[in-house]
Design a protein around this motif. Structure first.
Motif, short mmCIF file in Angstrom:
data_model
loop_
_atom_site.label_atom_id
_atom_site.label_comp_id
_atom_site.label_asym_id
_atom_site.label_seq_id
_atom_site.Cartn_x
_atom_site.Cartn_y
_atom_site.Cartn_z
N LEU A 1 0.83 -1.21 0.00
CA LEU A 1 0.00 0.00 0.00
C LEU A 1 0.86 1.26 0.00
CD1 LEU A 1 -2.82 -1.22 2.38
CD2 LEU A 1 -3.02 -0.80 -0.08
N ARG A 2 1.98 1.24 0.72
CA ARG A 2 2.89 2.40 0.70
C ARG A 2 3.48 2.61 -0.69
NH1 ARG A 2 5.10 4.87 5.27
NH2 ARG A 2 4.39 4.07 7.26
N GLU A 3 3.85 1.52 -1.36
CA GLU A 3 4.38 1.62 -2.73
C GLU A 3 3.30 2.16 -3.67
OE1 GLU A 3 6.35 1.66 -6.24
OE2 GLU A 3 7.23 1.52 -4.24
N LEU A 4 2.08 1.70 -3.50
CA LEU A 4 0.97 2.18 -4.32
C LEU A 4 0.77 3.68 -4.11
CD1 LEU A 4 -1.49 1.68 -6.16
CD2 LEU A 4 -2.77 1.07 -4.09
N ALA A 5 0.77 4.11 -2.84
CA ALA A 5 0.54 5.52 -2.51
C ALA A 5 1.62 6.43 -3.10
CB ALA A 5 0.47 5.70 -0.99
N SER A 6 2.87 5.96 -3.08
CA SER A 6 3.96 6.83 -3.53
C SER A 6 4.32 6.64 -5.00
CB SER A 6 5.20 6.60 -2.67
OG SER A 6 5.67 5.26 -2.84
#
Length: 184
Positions: free
Chosen positions: A103-108
């Protein structure tokens, strides 16, 4: 402690009306912690109960709280087509491990107006065989819209699943210019 401090301790929530239906947003002192689709009374009540059990105390309805007001403004502006990025602190406490990493990779790493395949996202976090696990992470995303799981699609061109429902996913992708506007 004053009552305002206690409110911040427990978390706050409010509902935003939008073209994709009412969204419940909840925040803690750390940042936005939850976004819930189709926040009718029954869904809202269940979401607040779930948050209470996860946060350790029942969050209170306070859409004007400084913890929430900016998130509500930014989400409303995004859904109206007037904002492409979110500039909000996020509270990642409702997710952990692989899901949080994805999810962090998706957000950034997946900007407005673009999409990524489940397998591509798995590769980006160093787990090339984990496309199905990425799908599970998207389904468990506590921060949809802001953490844009609607931008994750099937490699064969299929739209993929979506916790907010397929019509909502299509509308969000159309808003970002990835898909043509739905006809109905």
């Amino acid at each position: 402690m004053d009552s305002h401090g206690q409110v911040e301790q427990r978390g706050v929530w409010g509902v935003v009306d939008s073209d994709i239906g009412p969204l419940l947003l909840a925040a803690t002192r750390e940042g936005l912690v939850s976004v819930v689709f189709h926040a009718t009374d029954a869904v809202r009540d269940r979401a607040v109960e779930r948050l209470a059990s996860r946060l350790g105390a029942e969050p209170v309805e306070a859409p004007g709280s400084p913890l929430l007001a900016d998130a509500i403004r930014q989400v409303a502006a995004y859904l109206a087509g007037g904002r492409r990025d979110f500039d909000l602190p996020l509270d990642w406490s409702l997710t952990s491990g692989f899901n949080r990493e994805v999810l962090r990779e998706l957000a950034s790493g997946v900007p407005y107006g673009t999409v990524v395949g489940y397998g591509d996202l798995a590769r980006r976090v160093g787990q090339p065989g984990a496309a199905q696990a990425v799908g599970m992470a998207m389904g468990a995303n506590p921060l949809p819209v802001v953490v844009p799981c609607h931008r994750v699609v099937e490699s064969g061109g299929g739209i993929g699943g979506f916790g907010g429902g397929m019509e909502t996913k299509r509308k969000l992708l159309a808003l970002e210019g990835v898909l043509p506007e739905p006809l109905f």
